[in-house]
Design a protein around this motif. Structure first.
Motif, mmCIF file in Angstrom:
data_model
loop_
_atom_site.group_PDB
_atom_site.id
_atom_site.type_symbol
_atom_site.label_atom_id
_atom_site.label_comp_id
_atom_site.label_asym_id
_atom_site.label_seq_id
_atom_site.Cartn_x
_atom_site.Cartn_y
_atom_site.Cartn_z
ATOM 1 N N HIS A 54 25.378 11.638 -42.590
ATOM 2 C CA HIS A 54 25.924 11.882 -43.918
ATOM 3 C C HIS A 54 27.443 11.734 -43.908
ATOM 4 O O HIS A 54 28.033 11.186 -44.854
ATOM 5 N N GLN A 55 28.076 12.205 -42.859
ATOM 6 C CA GLN A 55 29.518 12.032 -42.713
ATOM 7 C C GLN A 55 29.882 10.552 -42.649
ATOM 8 O O GLN A 55 30.843 10.102 -43.293
ATOM 9 N N GLU A 56 29.099 9.798 -41.866
ATOM 10 C CA GLU A 56 29.374 8.371 -41.722
ATOM 11 C C GLU A 56 29.164 7.629 -43.040
ATOM 12 O O GLU A 56 29.892 6.680 -43.347
ATOM 13 N N ALA A 57 28.174 8.060 -43.816
ATOM 14 C CA ALA A 57 27.938 7.430 -45.116
ATOM 15 C C ALA A 57 29.132 7.637 -46.042
ATOM 16 O O ALA A 57 29.552 6.716 -46.760
ATOM 17 N N LEU A 58 29.697 8.830 -46.018
ATOM 18 C CA LEU A 58 30.884 9.108 -46.828
ATOM 19 C C LEU A 58 32.060 8.242 -46.394
ATOM 20 O O LEU A 58 32.787 7.671 -47.219
ATOM 21 N N LYS A 59 32.258 8.146 -45.078
ATOM 22 C CA LYS A 59 33.352 7.319 -44.565
ATOM 23 C C LYS A 59 33.158 5.857 -44.950
ATOM 24 O O LYS A 59 34.116 5.164 -45.322
ATOM 25 N N GLU A 102 23.796 7.445 -51.521
ATOM 26 C CA GLU A 102 23.144 6.175 -51.202
ATOM 27 C C GLU A 102 23.270 5.195 -52.368
ATOM 28 O O GLU A 102 23.470 3.993 -52.157
ATOM 29 N N ASN A 103 23.149 5.699 -53.595
ATOM 30 C CA ASN A 103 23.299 4.847 -54.768
ATOM 31 C C ASN A 103 24.703 4.243 -54.838
ATOM 32 O O ASN A 103 24.853 3.041 -55.089
ATOM 33 N N LEU A 104 25.713 5.070 -54.631
ATOM 34 C CA LEU A 104 27.091 4.581 -54.665
ATOM 35 C C LEU A 104 27.342 3.555 -53.565
ATOM 36 O O LEU A 104 28.007 2.535 -53.794
ATOM 37 N N LEU A 105 26.797 3.804 -52.386
ATOM 38 C CA LEU A 105 26.950 2.860 -51.277
ATOM 39 C C LEU A 105 26.266 1.526 -51.593
ATOM 40 O O LEU A 105 26.806 0.453 -51.309
ATOM 41 N N PHE A 106 25.080 1.607 -52.168
ATOM 42 C CA PHE A 106 24.356 0.389 -52.549
ATOM 43 C C PHE A 106 25.175 -0.411 -53.556
ATOM 44 O O PHE A 106 25.285 -1.644 -53.455
ATOM 45 N N VAL A 140 24.991 9.845 -63.112
ATOM 46 C CA VAL A 140 24.107 8.725 -63.445
ATOM 47 C C VAL A 140 22.825 8.824 -62.621
ATOM 48 O O VAL A 140 21.716 8.643 -63.139
ATOM 49 N N SER A 141 22.946 9.125 -61.330
ATOM 50 C CA SER A 141 21.755 9.297 -60.474
ATOM 51 C C SER A 141 20.861 10.393 -61.025
ATOM 52 O O SER A 141 19.634 10.229 -61.135
ATOM 53 N N PHE A 142 21.459 11.518 -61.375
ATOM 54 C CA PHE A 142 20.697 12.655 -61.887
ATOM 55 C C PHE A 142 20.000 12.297 -63.198
ATOM 56 O O PHE A 142 18.830 12.637 -63.415
ATOM 57 N N MET A 143 20.720 11.579 -64.073
ATOM 58 C CA MET A 143 20.146 11.171 -65.354
ATOM 59 C C MET A 143 18.918 10.284 -65.142
ATOM 60 O O MET A 143 17.902 10.444 -65.820
ATOM 61 N N LEU A 144 19.002 9.360 -64.183
ATOM 62 C CA LEU A 144 17.882 8.463 -63.926
ATOM 63 C C LEU A 144 16.667 9.217 -63.402
ATOM 64 O O LEU A 144 15.532 8.931 -63.805
ATOM 65 N N ILE A 145 16.888 10.168 -62.525
ATOM 66 C CA ILE A 145 15.783 10.964 -61.979
ATOM 67 C C ILE A 145 15.057 11.697 -63.104
ATOM 68 O O ILE A 145 13.823 11.737 -63.154
ATOM 69 N N PHE A 178 20.412 2.069 -60.831
ATOM 70 C CA PHE A 178 21.641 2.866 -60.816
ATOM 71 C C PHE A 178 22.847 1.994 -61.156
ATOM 72 O O PHE A 178 23.701 2.379 -61.963
ATOM 73 N N CYS A 179 22.930 0.826 -60.526
ATOM 74 C CA CYS A 179 24.065 -0.068 -60.775
ATOM 75 C C CYS A 179 24.096 -0.518 -62.233
ATOM 76 O O CYS A 179 25.159 -0.547 -62.869
ATOM 77 N N ILE A 180 22.916 -0.855 -62.772
ATOM 78 C CA ILE A 180 22.831 -1.257 -64.176
ATOM 79 C C ILE A 180 23.265 -0.109 -65.084
ATOM 80 O O ILE A 180 24.043 -0.290 -66.027
ATOM 81 N N ALA A 181 22.763 1.086 -64.795
ATOM 82 C CA ALA A 181 23.080 2.250 -65.627
ATOM 83 C C ALA A 181 24.571 2.575 -65.589
ATOM 84 O O ALA A 181 25.159 2.945 -66.614
ATOM 85 N N PHE A 182 25.188 2.437 -64.421
ATOM 86 C CA PHE A 182 26.624 2.717 -64.306
ATOM 87 C C PHE A 182 27.414 1.714 -65.152
ATOM 88 O O PHE A 182 28.354 2.079 -65.876
ATOM 89 N N GLU A 183 27.028 0.443 -65.084
ATOM 90 C CA GLU A 183 27.686 -0.577 -65.901
ATOM 91 C C GLU A 183 27.480 -0.290 -67.389
ATOM 92 O O GLU A 183 28.409 -0.417 -68.193
#
Length: 233
Positions: A54-59, A102-106, A140-145, A178-183
């Protein structure tokens, strides 16, 4: 600039109201069932700042956002430049979990141009008090769920049922959505000339638009959604 911490704190509650819909029973194909189960397992993973992955994902997210700026630490005021509410991003994950990271990284890896355009607010007439990018992504992730009813054994609403079809075609459908929803959210933000106090209203309008697109009969792949065009150069 971003608004006070209390602004974000209330978003999860306000955007999580369940809609009363008549349950439509249906069967899942083996691949749909398998992929839905894996997605739901992802939803159960909380962000844990003590876990190395999780730390590495943030970095990794930091380096994707600011490749030429060294990160001083996992707790640093630098994180505010990405739109986290404070120096420790882990406190902002409490409403959603690891899947939002994970969504933001994607988004950063798959559509880097769109990611940076939204991160740096490069298009349109922006508000004096802009939405904080990273925390907006968590919302946005929460809204989609919520919208897709993914906490149920299987979705019971039409957008969620149609999403399962997309998931059967592409296991990355949730991350793509997620990417579509953010846009979409950013486009609505600009169209509504919104400021930070109106973020929840913008998110609700975005949800309504997504629900409408996911209810179209001719949507068989994630790329068939009209909103997908927002991701294209």
């Amino acid at each position: 600039m971003v608004g006070p911490r209390s602004w974000v704190g209330g978003l999860f509650h306000r955007s999580s109201n369940k809609r009363h819909v008549k349950f439509i029973d249906y069967s899942l194909s083996p691949i749909q069932e398998q992929r839905l189960q894996r997605l739901q397992e992802r939803l159960q993973v909380p962000f844990d700042e003590t876990q190395l992955d999780h730390q590495e994902a943030l970095k990794t997210l930091w380096h994707a956002a600011f490749p030429n700026i060294p990160l001083k630490g996992l707790i640093s005021d630098q994180w505010k430049d990405m739109g986290w509410q404070g120096p420790n991003p882990s406190t902002d994950f409490r409403g959603c979990g690891f899947i939002s990271l994970e969504n933001l990284l994607f988004f950063a890896r798959t559509y880097p141009e769109s990611f940076h355009r939204l991160l740096f607010k490069q298009e349109g007439k922006r508000a004096a008090w802009e939405y904080p990018f990273a925390v907006a992504g968590i919302n946005v992730s929460f809204m989609l769920i919520q919208m897709l009813d993914l906490s149920s054994v299987k979705p019971r609403c039409l957008p969620g049922i149609n999403f399962i079809k997309l998931l059967g075609e592409d296991e990355g459908a949730f991350d793509e959505l997620f990417c579509i929803a953010f846009e979409m959210m950013d486009a609505q933000w600009l169209a509504m000339h919104a400021s930070y106090m109106e973020f929840n209203e913008v998110l609700q309008v975005t949800r309504t638009q997504l629900e409408r697109e996911l209810s179209l009969e001719d949507v068989n792949r994630i790329q068939d959604l009209p909103g997908y065009n927002l991701l294209l150069p």
